[in-house]
Design a protein around this motif. Sequence first.
Motif, PDB file in Angstrom:
ATOM      1  N   GLN A  44      18.503   4.865  17.716  1.00  0.00           N
ATOM      2  CA  GLN A  44      17.211   4.431  17.161  1.00  0.00           C
ATOM      3  C   GLN A  44      16.662   5.557  16.282  1.00  0.00           C
ATOM      4  OE1 GLN A  44      12.809   3.865  18.879  1.00  0.00           O
ATOM      5  NE2 GLN A  44      14.278   2.565  19.960  1.00  0.00           N
ATOM      6  N   VAL A  45      16.429   5.244  15.016  1.00  0.00           N
ATOM      7  CA  VAL A  45      16.057   6.277  14.046  1.00  0.00           C
ATOM      8  C   VAL A  45      14.939   5.772  13.134  1.00  0.00           C
ATOM      9  CG1 VAL A  45      18.363   7.313  14.015  1.00  0.00           C
ATOM     10  CG2 VAL A  45      17.811   5.495  12.379  1.00  0.00           C
ATOM     11  N   GLU A  46      14.328   6.701  12.430  1.00  0.00           N
ATOM     12  CA  GLU A  46      13.383   6.314  11.392  1.00  0.00           C
ATOM     13  C   GLU A  46      14.149   5.645  10.249  1.00  0.00           C
ATOM     14  OE1 GLU A  46      10.024   8.198   8.352  1.00  0.00           O
ATOM     15  OE2 GLU A  46      10.850   9.463   9.956  1.00  0.00           O
ATOM     16  N   PHE A  47      13.741   4.446   9.917  1.00  0.00           N
ATOM     17  CA  PHE A  47      14.421   3.675   8.871  1.00  0.00           C
ATOM     18  C   PHE A  47      13.409   2.720   8.254  1.00  0.00           C
ATOM     19  CE2 PHE A  47      16.561  -0.174   7.441  1.00  0.00           C
ATOM     20  CZ  PHE A  47      17.653   0.289   6.727  1.00  0.00           C
ATOM     21  N   HIS A  48      13.254   2.827   6.960  1.00  0.00           N
ATOM     22  CA  HIS A  48      12.350   1.948   6.210  1.00  0.00           C
ATOM     23  C   HIS A  48      12.768   2.036   4.748  1.00  0.00           C
ATOM     24  CE1 HIS A  48      10.418   5.788   5.335  1.00  0.00           C
ATOM     25  NE2 HIS A  48      10.193   5.974   6.636  1.00  0.00           N
ATOM     26  N   PRO A  49      12.170   1.265   3.858  1.00  0.00           N
ATOM     27  CA  PRO A  49      12.653   1.259   2.478  1.00  0.00           C
ATOM     28  C   PRO A  49      12.592   2.605   1.760  1.00  0.00           C
ATOM     29  CG  PRO A  49      11.429  -0.739   2.895  1.00  0.00           C
ATOM     30  CD  PRO A  49      11.255   0.124   4.113  1.00  0.00           C
ATOM     31  N   TYR A  50      11.798   3.545   2.238  1.00  0.00           N
ATOM     32  CA  TYR A  50      11.764   4.870   1.619  1.00  0.00           C
ATOM     33  C   TYR A  50      12.696   5.861   2.317  1.00  0.00           C
ATOM     34  CZ  TYR A  50       7.575   3.413  -1.027  1.00  0.00           C
ATOM     35  OH  TYR A  50       6.693   2.771  -1.856  1.00  0.00           O
ATOM     36  N   LEU A  51      13.364   5.419   3.390  1.00  0.00           N
ATOM     37  CA  LEU A  51      14.322   6.268   4.110  1.00  0.00           C
ATOM     38  C   LEU A  51      15.439   5.366   4.648  1.00  0.00           C
ATOM     39  CD1 LEU A  51      14.890   9.227   5.178  1.00  0.00           C
ATOM     40  CD2 LEU A  51      13.871   8.452   7.321  1.00  0.00           C
ATOM     41  N   ASN A  65       4.217   2.702   9.231  1.00  0.00           N
ATOM     42  CA  ASN A  65       2.776   2.731   9.549  1.00  0.00           C
ATOM     43  C   ASN A  65       1.960   1.961   8.514  1.00  0.00           C
ATOM     44  OD1 ASN A  65       3.364   4.277  11.779  1.00  0.00           O
ATOM     45  ND2 ASN A  65       2.845   6.220  10.785  1.00  0.00           N
ATOM     46  N   ALA A  66       2.520   0.857   8.060  1.00  0.00           N
ATOM     47  CA  ALA A  66       1.901  -0.063   7.085  1.00  0.00           C
ATOM     48  C   ALA A  66       1.879   0.480   5.661  1.00  0.00           C
ATOM     49  CB  ALA A  66       0.492  -0.475   7.515  1.00  0.00           C
ATOM     50  N   GLN A  67       2.331   1.710   5.436  1.00  0.00           N
ATOM     51  CA  GLN A  67       2.303   2.277   4.081  1.00  0.00           C
ATOM     52  C   GLN A  67       3.183   1.487   3.114  1.00  0.00           C
ATOM     53  OE1 GLN A  67       3.053   6.595   4.014  1.00  0.00           O
ATOM     54  NE2 GLN A  67       2.365   6.694   6.133  1.00  0.00           N
ATOM     55  N   THR A  85      15.259  -3.954  15.119  1.00  0.00           N
ATOM     56  CA  THR A  85      13.991  -3.372  14.679  1.00  0.00           C
ATOM     57  C   THR A  85      12.874  -3.695  15.658  1.00  0.00           C
ATOM     58  OG1 THR A  85      12.513  -3.099  12.774  1.00  0.00           O
ATOM     59  CG2 THR A  85      13.357  -5.331  13.186  1.00  0.00           C
ATOM     60  N   ILE A  86      11.904  -2.769  15.753  1.00  0.00           N
ATOM     61  CA  ILE A  86      10.838  -2.911  16.750  1.00  0.00           C
ATOM     62  C   ILE A  86       9.468  -2.650  16.120  1.00  0.00           C
ATOM     63  CG2 ILE A  86      12.136  -2.519  18.880  1.00  0.00           C
ATOM     64  CD1 ILE A  86      11.431   0.496  18.580  1.00  0.00           C
ATOM     65  N   PRO A  87       9.008  -3.543  15.235  1.00  0.00           N
ATOM     66  CA  PRO A  87       7.685  -3.347  14.640  1.00  0.00           C
ATOM     67  C   PRO A  87       6.594  -3.316  15.702  1.00  0.00           C
ATOM     68  CG  PRO A  87       8.472  -5.586  14.261  1.00  0.00           C
ATOM     69  CD  PRO A  87       9.628  -4.814  14.824  1.00  0.00           C
ATOM     70  N   LYS A  88       5.619  -2.439  15.492  1.00  0.00           N
ATOM     71  CA  LYS A  88       4.517  -2.285  16.433  1.00  0.00           C
ATOM     72  C   LYS A  88       3.288  -3.024  15.935  1.00  0.00           C
ATOM     73  CE  LYS A  88       0.854   0.485  16.692  1.00  0.00           C
ATOM     74  NZ  LYS A  88       0.123   1.689  16.286  1.00  0.00           N
ATOM     75  N   ASN A 146      14.673   3.817  -1.847  1.00  0.00           N
ATOM     76  CA  ASN A 146      14.868   5.025  -1.039  1.00  0.00           C
ATOM     77  C   ASN A 146      14.404   6.291  -1.741  1.00  0.00           C
ATOM     78  OD1 ASN A 146      15.985   6.566   1.222  1.00  0.00           O
ATOM     79  ND2 ASN A 146      17.451   7.288  -0.292  1.00  0.00           N
ATOM     80  N   LYS A 147      13.658   7.122  -1.002  1.00  0.00           N
ATOM     81  CA  LYS A 147      13.209   8.427  -1.501  1.00  0.00           C
ATOM     82  C   LYS A 147      13.580   9.545  -0.523  1.00  0.00           C
ATOM     83  CE  LYS A 147       8.976   6.321  -3.400  1.00  0.00           C
ATOM     84  NZ  LYS A 147       7.489   6.367  -3.352  1.00  0.00           N
ATOM     85  N   ASP A 148      14.340   9.198   0.523  1.00  0.00           N
ATOM     86  CA  ASP A 148      14.612  10.143   1.616  1.00  0.00           C
ATOM     87  C   ASP A 148      13.309  10.722   2.162  1.00  0.00           C
ATOM     88  OD1 ASP A 148      17.367   9.753   1.490  1.00  0.00           O
ATOM     89  OD2 ASP A 148      17.637  11.350   0.011  1.00  0.00           O
ATOM     90  N   GLN A 149      12.305   9.881   2.265  1.00  0.00           N
ATOM     91  CA  GLN A 149      10.955  10.306   2.670  1.00  0.00           C
ATOM     92  C   GLN A 149      10.709   9.980   4.135  1.00  0.00           C
ATOM     93  OE1 GLN A 149       7.771   8.775   0.164  1.00  0.00           O
ATOM     94  NE2 GLN A 149       6.321   8.821   1.870  1.00  0.00           N
ATOM     95  N   ARG A 150      10.493  11.009   4.937  1.00  0.00           N
ATOM     96  CA  ARG A 150      10.197  10.826   6.365  1.00  0.00           C
ATOM     97  C   ARG A 150       8.697  10.795   6.611  1.00  0.00           C
ATOM     98  NH1 ARG A 150      14.437  11.402   9.770  1.00  0.00           N
ATOM     99  NH2 ARG A 150      16.340  12.343   8.916  1.00  0.00           N
ATOM    100  N   ILE A 151       8.293   9.975   7.592  1.00  0.00           N
ATOM    101  CA  ILE A 151       6.927  10.081   8.106  1.00  0.00           C
ATOM    102  C   ILE A 151       6.950  10.734   9.489  1.00  0.00           C
ATOM    103  CG2 ILE A 151       6.021   8.136   6.784  1.00  0.00           C
ATOM    104  CD1 ILE A 151       6.248   6.445   9.353  1.00  0.00           C
TER     105      ILE A 151
END
Length: 279
Positions: free
Chosen positions: A164-171, A195-197, A230-233, A263-268
């Motif tokens: 389970q990892v951080e994964f979203h369209p910017y990462l 986080n809704a960003q 995926t586990i959206p909160k 993708n921007k390889d951007q972590r939150i």
Amino acid sequence: MKNVEFHNGNTMPQIGLGVFRVEDGEGCKDAVAHAIVNGYRSIDTAMIYKNEESVGEGIKEGMKHADIERSDLFITSKLWLDDFGRGNVEDAYNTSLEKLDLDYLDLYLIHWPGTDEELMIETWHEMEHLYNNDKVKNIGVNNFNISHLERLSQKTDVKPVINQVEFHPYLVQSELKLYLESRKIIMESWSPLMNAQILDDETIKEIAQEVNKTPAQVVIRWNIENGLVTIPKSVTPERIEENIDVFDFSLSDAQVNRINALNKDQRIGSDPAKFNGKK
């Protein structure tokens, strides 16, 4: 609800409810119960979230109103870094079971690899012990990169079923995704909506209009098209319902590729290579 299959033959729902940063109490209990009543069968919590008791209450309430059995659900919790090491893992697991008021977990994860490799390996051996003694149905990891997983494969016997990892369209973590696929380890995304960003991204909004769905539904569907769990909160009833209503449409390959290209390889969140549990 679509399931994914682990390399050990067990299965897991492709969408679940995450409860990171959901405060212990009525709101958490109600969110979990509402999710179960509305078709969720997977709930993801962790010791460090400090809400396992409310999650457990919500599970019981949801089961009652949905008229389902414990075996119909897939419950995940996680081992924090403070409980790494020989003699600690089983105690931490039992504490989570006690707080959740459950007899077993479907999935128990190491929450972060930490920065002490030998301790990580020792801890995974303890996780293997839980699994081999049928105390937990499946074991996996959180926030592991390729080097962490390589070290595990060299020094341990039981392969994680999931990462389970951080994964979203910017990462999008394409290298890690390919690595996991090659080893039949499922990839799971936490904070898929960033986080809704991500919901304000113009490309996401354009695709949402094209398929007549919300931006959140587009991103969740994109996770599914990519083969992830995926586990959206959410604690909002309407959004909980919205987030699972993603099985009546699909994205085209072109739409998936447009989102991949964001993708921007951007972590939150924290960098797994450096995080040691301290703020």
